[in-house]
Scaffold this motif. Structure first.
Motif, PDB file in Angstrom:
ATOM      1  N   THR A 161       0.831  -1.206   0.000  1.00  0.00           N
ATOM      2  CA  THR A 161       0.000   0.000   0.000  1.00  0.00           C
ATOM      3  C   THR A 161       0.864   1.255   0.000  1.00  0.00           C
ATOM      4  N   LEU A 162       1.921   1.196   0.787  1.00  0.00           N
ATOM      5  CA  LEU A 162       2.806   2.351   0.954  1.00  0.00           C
ATOM      6  C   LEU A 162       3.604   2.648  -0.312  1.00  0.00           C
ATOM      7  N   THR A 163       3.879   1.608  -1.095  1.00  0.00           N
ATOM      8  CA  THR A 163       4.801   1.749  -2.237  1.00  0.00           C
ATOM      9  C   THR A 163       4.118   1.405  -3.557  1.00  0.00           C
ATOM     10  N   ARG A 164       2.874   1.782  -3.705  1.00  0.00           N
ATOM     11  CA  ARG A 164       2.122   1.355  -4.888  1.00  0.00           C
ATOM     12  C   ARG A 164       2.697   1.909  -6.185  1.00  0.00           C
ATOM     13  N   ASP A 165       3.530   2.970  -6.132  1.00  0.00           N
ATOM     14  CA  ASP A 165       4.122   3.522  -7.343  1.00  0.00           C
ATOM     15  C   ASP A 165       5.540   3.013  -7.587  1.00  0.00           C
ATOM     16  N   VAL A 166       6.013   2.098  -6.751  1.00  0.00           N
ATOM     17  CA  VAL A 166       7.362   1.539  -6.887  1.00  0.00           C
ATOM     18  C   VAL A 166       7.224   0.059  -7.225  1.00  0.00           C
ATOM     19  N   PRO A 167       7.980  -0.445  -8.208  1.00  0.00           N
ATOM     20  CA  PRO A 167       7.902  -1.878  -8.509  1.00  0.00           C
ATOM     21  C   PRO A 167       8.429  -2.723  -7.353  1.00  0.00           C
ATOM     22  N   VAL A 168       7.598  -3.635  -6.862  1.00  0.00           N
ATOM     23  CA  VAL A 168       7.978  -4.531  -5.763  1.00  0.00           C
ATOM     24  C   VAL A 168       8.121  -5.936  -6.337  1.00  0.00           C
ATOM     25  N   CYS A 169       9.249  -6.570  -6.029  1.00  0.00           N
ATOM     26  CA  CYS A 169       9.577  -7.890  -6.574  1.00  0.00           C
ATOM     27  C   CYS A 169       9.591  -8.916  -5.445  1.00  0.00           C
ATOM     28  N   VAL A 170       9.093 -10.118  -5.729  1.00  0.00           N
ATOM     29  CA  VAL A 170       9.018 -11.133  -4.682  1.00  0.00           C
ATOM     30  C   VAL A 170       9.362 -12.508  -5.242  1.00  0.00           C
ATOM     31  N   ASP A 171      10.077 -13.287  -4.433  1.00  0.00           N
ATOM     32  CA  ASP A 171      10.295 -14.701  -4.680  1.00  0.00           C
ATOM     33  C   ASP A 171       9.416 -15.444  -3.677  1.00  0.00           C
ATOM     34  N   PRO A 172       8.460 -16.261  -4.121  1.00  0.00           N
ATOM     35  CA  PRO A 172       7.570 -16.934  -3.165  1.00  0.00           C
ATOM     36  C   PRO A 172       8.282 -17.872  -2.196  1.00  0.00           C
ATOM     37  N   VAL A 173       9.457 -18.384  -2.553  1.00  0.00           N
ATOM     38  CA  VAL A 173      10.329 -19.185  -1.676  1.00  0.00           C
ATOM     39  C   VAL A 173       9.840 -20.624  -1.494  1.00  0.00           C
ATOM     40  N   SER A 174       8.548 -20.812  -1.214  1.00  0.00           N
ATOM     41  CA  SER A 174       8.007 -22.152  -0.976  1.00  0.00           C
ATOM     42  C   SER A 174       6.519 -22.149  -1.284  1.00  0.00           C
ATOM     43  N   THR A 175       5.929 -23.344  -1.353  1.00  0.00           N
ATOM     44  CA  THR A 175       4.492 -23.400  -1.605  1.00  0.00           C
ATOM     45  C   THR A 175       3.702 -22.857  -0.422  1.00  0.00           C
ATOM     46  N   ALA A 176       4.210 -23.054   0.792  1.00  0.00           N
ATOM     47  CA  ALA A 176       3.515 -22.523   1.973  1.00  0.00           C
ATOM     48  C   ALA A 176       3.503 -20.998   1.942  1.00  0.00           C
ATOM     49  N   TYR A 177       4.641 -20.386   1.613  1.00  0.00           N
ATOM     50  CA  TYR A 177       4.699 -18.931   1.526  1.00  0.00           C
ATOM     51  C   TYR A 177       3.917 -18.422   0.311  1.00  0.00           C
ATOM     52  N   ALA A 178       3.859 -19.237  -0.759  1.00  0.00           N
ATOM     53  CA  ALA A 178       3.059 -18.838  -1.924  1.00  0.00           C
ATOM     54  C   ALA A 178       1.587 -18.686  -1.530  1.00  0.00           C
TER      55      ALA A 178
ATOM     56  N   ILE B 266      -1.056 -11.187  -4.773  1.00  0.00           N
ATOM     57  CA  ILE B 266      -0.104 -11.430  -5.853  1.00  0.00           C
ATOM     58  C   ILE B 266      -0.172 -10.377  -6.954  1.00  0.00           C
ATOM     59  N   GLY B 267      -1.364  -9.897  -7.270  1.00  0.00           N
ATOM     60  CA  GLY B 267      -1.485  -8.924  -8.352  1.00  0.00           C
ATOM     61  C   GLY B 267      -0.890  -7.565  -8.044  1.00  0.00           C
ATOM     62  N   ARG B 268      -0.499  -7.337  -6.810  1.00  0.00           N
ATOM     63  CA  ARG B 268       0.081  -6.050  -6.420  1.00  0.00           C
ATOM     64  C   ARG B 268       1.600  -6.041  -6.549  1.00  0.00           C
ATOM     65  N   PHE B 269       2.176  -7.204  -6.856  1.00  0.00           N
ATOM     66  CA  PHE B 269       3.623  -7.278  -7.078  1.00  0.00           C
ATOM     67  C   PHE B 269       3.933  -7.019  -8.546  1.00  0.00           C
ATOM     68  N   HIS B 270       4.973  -6.240  -8.797  1.00  0.00           N
ATOM     69  CA  HIS B 270       5.401  -5.971 -10.168  1.00  0.00           C
ATOM     70  C   HIS B 270       6.013  -7.221 -10.797  1.00  0.00           C
ATOM     71  N   THR B 271       6.921  -7.866 -10.050  1.00  0.00           N
ATOM     72  CA  THR B 271       7.659  -9.026 -10.550  1.00  0.00           C
ATOM     73  C   THR B 271       7.535 -10.168  -9.559  1.00  0.00           C
TER      74      THR B 271
ATOM     75  N   VAL C  68       0.243 -22.959  -7.042  1.00  0.00           N
ATOM     76  CA  VAL C  68      -0.447 -22.377  -5.893  1.00  0.00           C
ATOM     77  C   VAL C  68      -0.963 -20.983  -6.232  1.00  0.00           C
ATOM     78  N   LEU C  69      -0.115 -20.173  -6.838  1.00  0.00           N
ATOM     79  CA  LEU C  69      -0.461 -18.765  -7.092  1.00  0.00           C
ATOM     80  C   LEU C  69      -1.537 -18.611  -8.164  1.00  0.00           C
ATOM     81  N   SER C  70      -1.507 -19.469  -9.171  1.00  0.00           N
ATOM     82  CA  SER C  70      -2.422 -19.308 -10.305  1.00  0.00           C
ATOM     83  C   SER C  70      -3.648 -20.207 -10.237  1.00  0.00           C
ATOM     84  N   GLY C  71      -3.541 -21.303  -9.466  1.00  0.00           N
ATOM     85  CA  GLY C  71      -4.622 -22.279  -9.448  1.00  0.00           C
ATOM     86  C   GLY C  71      -4.642 -23.174 -10.665  1.00  0.00           C
ATOM     87  N   ILE C  72      -3.592 -23.110 -11.477  1.00  0.00           N
ATOM     88  CA  ILE C  72      -3.499 -23.911 -12.699  1.00  0.00           C
ATOM     89  C   ILE C  72      -2.327 -24.885 -12.561  1.00  0.00           C
ATOM     90  N   ASP C  73      -2.569 -26.159 -12.835  1.00  0.00           N
ATOM     91  CA  ASP C  73      -1.524 -27.167 -12.715  1.00  0.00           C
ATOM     92  C   ASP C  73      -0.607 -27.091 -13.945  1.00  0.00           C
TER      93      ASP C  73
END
Length: 317
Positions: A156-173, A180-185, A195-200
């Motif tokens: 919320t604080l950085t909505r104009d800055v690209p935020v990048c994330v590595d999900p790291v694991s399925t639990a963290y995903a 998820i849609g609020r992350f740039h990368t 997990v993130l998309s719901g598509i196998d």
């Protein structure tokens, strides 16, 4: 080490002390096992920033460490690697974030334990006080070990800055899926993409469909890392790439490959490189990391990435 250009990237997330013990023989439960011990500094966000610093970027870390010797170790080694750690919170009477693993003589993990509870002290107020610093970043890297409300407030604080994330694991995903849609990368592997998309993602068509689902939710770039199969890339402009390095023969340690890949992907973003060059550099960064016994290769540099690409070559389109 960093370029003095006024452009910097922020990291908000884990900075750990990693303690590794390898038993000399098969581990015996409820007994003392002679072995070898090694202490290093880690944490996904911290590792990404160290790689980025070695690539010449100005890097600033927001994290939390205890007022203990491990906290001082984390700060000292991060500072020595070229990172600005002046915004890391020192918390009294709390243990620094620590990861302990016991390995069999083969190198296989026997058991591991982590305590990252100190990250709960990274409150909304702590981030709010650094609003201008965060807003001025060329990009922000975070990891899902942060409390979910902290991730939500950061986005919320950085909505104009690209935020990048590595999900790291399925639990963290699962944890970041609502945001998820609020992350740039985003850089998932195949299981995290499911997990993130719901598509196998069972084949190339379904992998791309899963990537498209993340873009439809608001992401701008998706990298799906697939080990020896390389990486699939898709962005909001419709550019699709599938690339891999030729097989690596001299692998030493695969632990830090993902963090190095993410750092180079961020490097490409802030330097304005095109998708093809960015992906090639990211794959090369993973290769440099794999060839090092250390989680972050001391040889990491843009020159090393170029040399790796010239030496190993890239297959793909």
């Amino acid at each position: 080490m960093a370029e003095n250009s006024g452009i910097y990237i922020m990291g908000v997330g884990a900075a750990n002390a990693d303690l590794h013990g390898m038993s000399r023989r098969a581990v015996r439960l409820r007994d003392s096992n002679p072995g070898h011990m090694h202490v290093s500094v880690g944490g996904v966000t911290r590792n990404i920033l160290e790689n980025a610093a070695r690539l010449g970027l100005d890097t600033k870390l927001i994290s939390a460490v205890g007022d203990d010797p491990l906290g001082e170790l984390i700060l000292a080694r991060s500072r020595a690697a070229g990172m600005d750690v002046s915004h890391v919170q020192r918390v009294e009477n709390r243990a620094s974030s620590t990861y302990i693993t016991i390995l069999e003589p083969s190198g296989e993990m026997f058991i591991a334990l982590s305590d990252m509870s100190i990250l709960e002290t990274l409150s909304r107020e702590y981030l709010e006080a650094r609003r201008d610093l965060l807003a001025g970043a060329a990009a922000i890297v975070c990891d899902p070990s942060l409390p979910e409300e902290t991730i939500d407030f950061l986005l919320t604080l950085t909505r104009d800055v690209p935020v990048c994330v590595d999900p790291v694991s399925t639990a963290y995903a699962e944890k970041i899926k609502p945001h998820i849609g609020r992350f740039h990368t985003v850089k998932p592997n195949r299981m995290e993409l499911k997990v993130l998309s719901g598509i196998d993602p069972v084949d190339e068509a379904s992998i791309r469909k899963g990537m498209e689902a993340l873009l439809d939710r608001g992401c701008r770039r998706v990298f799906v890392t697939m080990g020896a199969e390389g990486c699939r890339y898709l962005d909001a402009e419709g550019r699709f790439l599938s690339k891999r390095l030729r097989p690596i023969q001299d692998m030493a340690n695969a632990t830090g490959a993902g963090d190095a890949f993410t750092a180079a992907a961020v490097y490409g973003l802030v330097k304005g490189l095109d998708a093809e060059e960015t992906l090639s550099l990211a794959l090369a960064a993973g290769s440099v990391a794999i060839r090092s016994a250390e989680t972050v290769s001391p040889k990491m540099s843009v020159a090393a990435l170029r040399e790796t690409l010239a030496q190993d070559g890239i297959d793909g389109r």
